[in-house]
Design an enzyme around this catalytic site. Structure first.
Site, PDB file in Angstrom:
ATOM      1  N   GLU A   1     -30.382   0.871  10.302  1.00 24.59           N
ATOM      2  CA  GLU A   1     -29.680   1.850  11.120  1.00 24.59           C
ATOM      3  C   GLU A   1     -30.649   2.556  12.067  1.00 24.59           C
ATOM      4  O   GLU A   1     -31.724   3.010  11.670  1.00 24.59           O
ATOM      5  CB  GLU A   1     -28.990   2.888  10.236  1.00 24.59           C
TER       6      GLU A   1
ATOM      7  N   ASN B   1     -20.214  -2.053  11.511  1.00 19.11           N
ATOM      8  CA  ASN B   1     -21.253  -1.483  12.364  1.00 19.11           C
ATOM      9  C   ASN B   1     -20.711  -0.746  13.583  1.00 19.11           C
ATOM     10  O   ASN B   1     -21.438  -0.554  14.558  1.00 19.11           O
ATOM     11  CB  ASN B   1     -22.220  -2.574  12.840  1.00 19.11           C
TER      12      ASN B   1
ATOM     13  N   ASP C   1     -19.558   2.530  15.757  1.00 18.20           N
ATOM     14  CA  ASP C   1     -19.880   3.956  15.784  1.00 18.20           C
ATOM     15  C   ASP C   1     -18.606   4.770  15.585  1.00 18.20           C
ATOM     16  O   ASP C   1     -17.525   4.380  16.031  1.00 18.20           O
ATOM     17  CB  ASP C   1     -20.525   4.335  17.117  1.00 18.20           C
TER      18      ASP C   1
ATOM     19  N   GLU D   1     -30.671  -2.860  15.980  1.00 16.81           N
ATOM     20  CA  GLU D   1     -29.306  -2.450  15.632  1.00 16.81           C
ATOM     21  C   GLU D   1     -28.586  -1.858  16.838  1.00 16.81           C
ATOM     22  O   GLU D   1     -27.410  -2.161  17.095  1.00 16.81           O
ATOM     23  CB  GLU D   1     -29.357  -1.443  14.474  1.00 16.81           C
TER      24      GLU D   1
ATOM     25  N   ASP E   1     -11.542 -13.150   5.026  1.00 16.29           N
ATOM     26  CA  ASP E   1     -10.791 -11.970   4.573  1.00 16.29           C
ATOM     27  C   ASP E   1      -9.311 -12.301   4.568  1.00 16.29           C
ATOM     28  O   ASP E   1      -8.720 -12.575   5.611  1.00 16.29           O
ATOM     29  CB  ASP E   1     -11.071 -10.785   5.500  1.00 16.29           C
TER      30      ASP E   1
ATOM     31  N   TRP F   1       0.822  -1.205   0.000  1.00 13.86           N
ATOM     32  CA  TRP F   1       0.000   0.000   0.000  1.00 13.86           C
ATOM     33  C   TRP F   1       0.860   1.260   0.000  1.00 13.86           C
ATOM     34  O   TRP F   1       0.392   2.328   0.371  1.00 13.86           O
ATOM     35  CB  TRP F   1      -0.921  -0.007   1.220  1.00 13.86           C
TER      36      TRP F   1
ATOM     37  N   TYR G   1      -7.353   4.646  -0.579  1.00 15.13           N
ATOM     38  CA  TYR G   1      -8.622   3.971  -0.309  1.00 15.13           C
ATOM     39  C   TYR G   1      -8.640   3.337   1.074  1.00 15.13           C
ATOM     40  O   TYR G   1      -9.704   3.007   1.600  1.00 15.13           O
ATOM     41  CB  TYR G   1      -8.908   2.940  -1.395  1.00 15.13           C
TER      42      TYR G   1
END
Length: 1049
Positions: free
Chosen positions: A505, A456, A458, A510, A416, A299, A588
């Protein structure tokens, strides 16, 4: 003391002596040959044994053939280009054994033996002994096929025994060695040697209900297992962009590379039947950290000694290079890691898809929040901001059961391979249950806390106070994990799967999931959860707070960039706003550089009004950052109340497409010319550009390095590819340059269609494709025939189906019609005039959107459709009238989506008038003219041939009835073959200017086509003076300026 030799003493026949056992135990050694159990011969494993000298009376097999023509089709492995048969567990495959005589059930016995790995063991399921007609200890079976005995088979006679061997649905996957052992009363046991040609590869079986990777509906497996090309989404939340990726899981060498990955990691062969462990090993091995895996992540922006990650067009070249050298391939980033994982897991039989998460958080301290630290002047403190928010991040979902988790967590699992954080000491992630992520169950394995934070968490803003402490000034809910996207099955369009990862949301479910997750985070365990904006440590929000909105005009590489910020005062008193605007390049991954443009403003805002702050950035200023996204940061405070305001916008610059065109029919084994065209949009030259092509079942040239491409110059390149397999194929290309960044293209150019490049079998050369899986080649699928005229039949059948949909006003099928129109336009640009094509395309798109409004589709689907059919910005390749019509209809749709009352009025009053039956009749006329143009270029139709083509796709035993759709279509377009079409399609001759006479234009063979005029052309007609009648235009314009509807009639 020397170690005791525990190997049993061998008898004269090569087997172990049984004299000692006969003295004490007559239960086994006194049985007939057919009743004695089979023992694993330790001396045969793991080496491949040489031929054993037969003794008199032994039953020596003459030949062994694995598989039959029906097996590759039944096992969904017909496309594999492997040197040995490929089958799936839980499903029988054929084994044909040629013996010198028939097998006597009373005195003879036969056993099929398979071994997996260097040290096979019966107890671990890697050494399998299957007596004929019985079940092995691990569930393998070998049954004689009914009616399979053949007397006199082979050139020297003999007996052919047909067996059906079935691997249990939990068997380890991999390449098994296979042989047959026989036993007779008079000759004893004979073991055929292990030969490489008799190996068989066993894979996962998502079509088997008892397999842990079974998926319903099985029709989705056409995308998640069998599709060799796909789309990977990138860009930003507001500017979703797609690029094609060649997975190529069936190409030559890919299966061997996938099995090599498991071997390289040292994964125990006995554990390879567990999809949970296999997917976890793949996620660790696709990156090079820890274990010298497939790809080196980079990167830094510097890619010396390797390939820029943006330049890869697919996974095949990467996996072949890793298998060939054994060294990690340089370089990759998240979408490359995900593309390779999709290839590997689909190849092994796991249903897999590539998923893109926008605004993806990277939580480094397991707090399950994304923390952003600001100083007293609201400037980010990069030293403390270890958490980051990526513009997008790409990972994989794979489908499997999770017996290691509580019930309810089967289905999609996140895997991943991008190396971000360690898991159990290794750089890997998953498999993690998507259902666990949705409900905040971060205590379930594997790596659920990290994935939850990605989608998800905050966004918590901390500001440094005068005493040096930090206080929460803002908690942004719903900013992380936006528009999670993948390629949907069937339609080939973007599918939003956000609802699978998180509840709506702000909903109670949620918020409950977030609370559950953060209570298990590092900050929750310390008892210091971040306060909400209403807590005592945060200043209460002022009534009628000042709000900010940010936006961008045209964002095209090479042109000036227009940005704006609008501040609205919702209070009843005037407010004075101090605002700082900064524009910086941002990778990105969320890593931002120093701002190259910074401005400060102080303005008063009257009550209830807005103030606009504009920035115009010329190309020369952002040229060093054209390859990256640009981030506008607006932050400030209100003087009267001390209220802090902040807003960010990330912009991706649009670049032109790389256009690919097939210049001649594609035939298997023969070169097919491909023309690549692109235009340099920058006001400076491009240097060092590299073009790469990949395609499943297509042999592509090596990477081509280009010379200099001048400012605004259009370059045309001619490349030759060789189709290796018949059928519909997709060619993917990527062009990478240091100045502009990546350009992507595909053939066909239609984004959504399945109308791929069709390569026909070589005439009279059925074996040109090569052997298939080491077995007898199965009959080709019905759509792979041996005559070029059959391709015309395919085209006619597609046109007939589209014509039926248009005539019957089946708007739900218009997206397929639109893809067909785009394919025809790409293949034959001269089929229709430009305005005609534009009216037809815009009309079909408008009809689809209006129908979606009538059906009250969910708003995310409607927004996606608007972005797909009427994209905002981008290079203006259309005529001005067409561009205005597109922008006007987009504005109308966005207005309807934002105003429910306006939408109801539109659907009840305007839509029936402007988009009702007259509108659809106009579409029908436009499409009929297109059909006539296309038919004029095709040979006269043959109804019997067309019906035979359709019947060939029907299941066996289906009745062959007459097809009225084809009859109606041929009746409607029959006059296209009687010479009444005004402008039939003909290929344009290639023109050149002869050197002998500069006034003559001839073709390549010297035939004179036309002469250049020797005299100046006539002056244009003068314009009508005031008061004179103007000549009537030949055709009405496509629509008024900023039209509210699309007049296509």
């Amino acid at each position: 003391m020397a170690a005791a030799n525990l190997r049993p003493e061998e008898g004269p026949g090569g087997g172990p002596r049984r004299g000692l056992w006969r003295r004490f135990c007559r239960c086994c050694c006194g049985r007939a040959a057919s009743a004695r159990p089979w023992d694993a011969e330790l001396r045969e494993a793991p080496a491949r044994s040489g031929p054993q000298a037969p003794r008199p009376g032994q039953l020596v097999p003459r030949a062994l053939l694995i598989g039959c023509p029906q097996d590759p089709v039944a096992h969904h492995t017909a496309d594999f280009r492997a040197p040995v048969p490929v089958v799936r567990r839980g499903q029988p495959f054929a084994l044909r054994l040629l013996l010198p005589r028939a097998l006597h059930p009373d005195s003879d016995a036969l056993c099929v033996e398979l071994t997996l790995g260097p040290t096979p063991q019966v107890a671990k399921g890697t050494h399998v002994l299957i007596p004929l007609g019985e079940r092995s200890a691990t569930g393998w079976t070998a049954e004689e096929e009914g009616g399979g005995a053949e007397e006199g088979a082979g050139p020297d006679g003999g007996h052919a025994l047909r067996l059906r061997v079935t691997a249990p649905p939990h068997a380890p996957i991999g390449r098994y060695r296979l042989r047959v052992r026989t036993r007779t009363e008079e000759g004893g046991e004979f073991a055929a040697p292990f030969e490489e040609r008799n190996d068989v590869v066993v894979l996962f079986n998502p079509w088997c209900p008892d397999d842990d990777v079974y998926m319903e509906p099985t029709t989705d497996l056409n995308e998640y297992v069998l599709n060799e090309t796909g789309l990977i989404f990138y860009g930003t939340e507001d500017q979703i962009v797609e690029r094609s990726w060649n997975y190529g899981q069936f190409d030559t060498g890919v299966l061997e590379a996938c099995l090599y990955i498991l071997d390289r990691r040292g994964m125990p062969h006995s554990a390879r039947g567990d999809p949970v462990m296999v997917s976890r090993v793949v996620s660790a091995m696709v990156n090079s950290l820890d274990d010298s895996g497939v790809l080196v992540g980079n990167w830094t922006g510097r890619y010396e000694g390797g390939t820029n990650p943006s330049a890869w067009a697919g996974s095949v070249e990467i996996l072949r290079g890793y298998r060939r050298t054994g060294a990690p391939v340089r370089y990759g980033q998240c979408w490359v890691f995900a593309g390779v994982v999709t290839t590997v897991l689909r190849c092994l039989g796991l249903p897999t898809r590539t998923v893109t998460n926008y605004n993806s958080a990277h939580d480094t301290d397991v707090s399950l929040t994304t923390d952003i630290y600001l100083d007293e002047s609201m400037k980010p403190m990069e030293r403390l901001n270890t958490d980051s928010v990526w513009n997008f991040h790409v990972w994989n979902d794979c489908w499997m059961k999770r017996p290691d988790l509580p019930s309810g967590h089967d289905g999609w699992q996140v895997v991943d391979a991008t190396p971000q954080e360690t898991s159990s000491g290794l750089f890997c992630c998953g498999p993690c249950s998507v259902e666990a992520v949705k409900n905040g169950e971060v205590f379930l394995k594997y790596d659920t806390p990290f994935v939850f934070a990605e989608v998800n968490s905050d966004k918590v803003y901390w500001q440094r106070q005068p005493n040096g402490t930090f206080a929460v000034v803002h908690v942004e809910e719903g900013a992380i994990g936006r528009r999670i996207s993948t390629l949907g099955p069937g339609a080939g369009a973007r599918l939003d799967v956000t609802h699978l990862y998180k509840h709506p949301e702000g909903s109670p479910e949620e918020r409950r999931a977030v609370s559950t997750a953060t209570s298990h985070g590092s900050r929750g365990r310390r008892g210091a959860a971040p306060p909400s904006p209403s807590s005592p440590s945060s200043p209460p929000p002022a009534a009628g707070a000042v709000s900010l909105r940010v936006g961008v005009g045209r964002a095209v590489a090479g042109a000036a960039l227009e940005l704006w910020v609008r501040a609205r005062n919702g209070a009843a008193e005037p407010r004075t706003l101090r605002l700082r605007l900064a524009v910086a390049a941002v990778a990105y991954t969320g890593a931002a550089a120093e701002a190259f443009r910074s401005e400060r403003h102080r303005r008063g805002i009257p009550p209830g009004e807005e103030e606009t702050f504009s920035l115009s950035i010329p190309y020369a200023e952002y040229a060093p950052h054209v390859r990256e996204a640009l981030q506008l940061t607006a932050g400030g405070s209100v003087e009267e109340t001390g209220e802090a305001v902040a807003k960010e916008l990330r912009v991706r610059l649009h670049a032109p497409e790389l256009s690919l065109t097939l210049l001649a029919p594609a035939v298997v084994g023969k070169e097919a010319p491909i023309q690549a065209v692109f235009q340099n949009p920058l006001p400076e030259a491009l240097t060092g550009a590299v073009l790469r092509m990949e395609g499943a079942g297509i042999s592509c040239p090596k990477a081509l390095r280009l010379g200099s491409v001048g400012a605004g110059q259009t370059m045309r390149l001619l490349q030759a590819v060789v189709p290796l397999r018949a059928g519909r194929r997709r060619l993917v290309a990527a062009l990478e340059s240091p100045q502009l960044g990546p350009l992507y293209g595909q053939l066909p150019r239609g984004k959504r269609g399945g109308n791929a490049l069709t390569s026909l079998p070589a005439r009279g050369k059925a074996a040109a494709v090569g052997p298939r899986s080491g077995a007898a080649a199965p009959p080709p699928p019905p759509f792979l025939r041996t005559r070029e005229s059959d391709a015309m039949s395919d085209v006619r059948c597609a046109l007939a189906g589209a014509w039926r949909a248009v005539r019957a006003r089946r708007v739900g099928q218009f997206p397929r019609v639109l893809r067909l129109v785009e394919a025809v336009e790409a293949a034959a640009p001269s089929a229709l005039r430009y305005r005609h094509r534009a009216r037809l395309r815009l009309g079909l798109r408008a009809a689809v959107l209006v129908q979606m409004l009538r059906e009250a589709r969910p708003e995310p689907d409607l927004y996606d459709a608007v972005d797909r059919f009427f994209p905002e910005g981008g290079p203006r390749r259309e005529e001005a009238a067409v561009q205005e019509a597109q922008e006007g209809f987009r504005d109308l749709m966005l207005e309807l989506l934002q105003d429910p009352e306006r939408r109801r009025t539109f659907l009840t009053v305007e839509a029936p008038q402007e988009y009702g039956p007259p509108f659809l009749s106009s579409l029908e006329r436009l499409f009929h003219e297109l059909l006539l143009r296309v038919e004029s270029a095709l040979p006269p139709p043959d109804l019997a041939q067309l019906q035979a083509l359709v019947w060939s796709h029907a299941p066996p035993g289906a009745p062959r009835s007459d097809l009225p759709i084809l009859r109606q279509y041929l009746a409607d377009v029959s006059h296209a073959h009687r010479g009444v079409v005004p402008r039939p399609l003909r290929p344009k001759p290639r023109l050149r200017l002869t050197s002998e006479r500069d006034d003559v234009i001839s073709d390549e063979e010297g035939r004179v086509l036309k002469r250049k005029p020797r005299f100046p052309p006539k002056p244009p007609r003068r314009r009508a003076a005031m008061g004179e009648s103007k000549p009537r235009p030949r055709r009405p314009p496509i629509g008024p300026r900023r039209p509210r509807s699309l007049p296509i009639g």
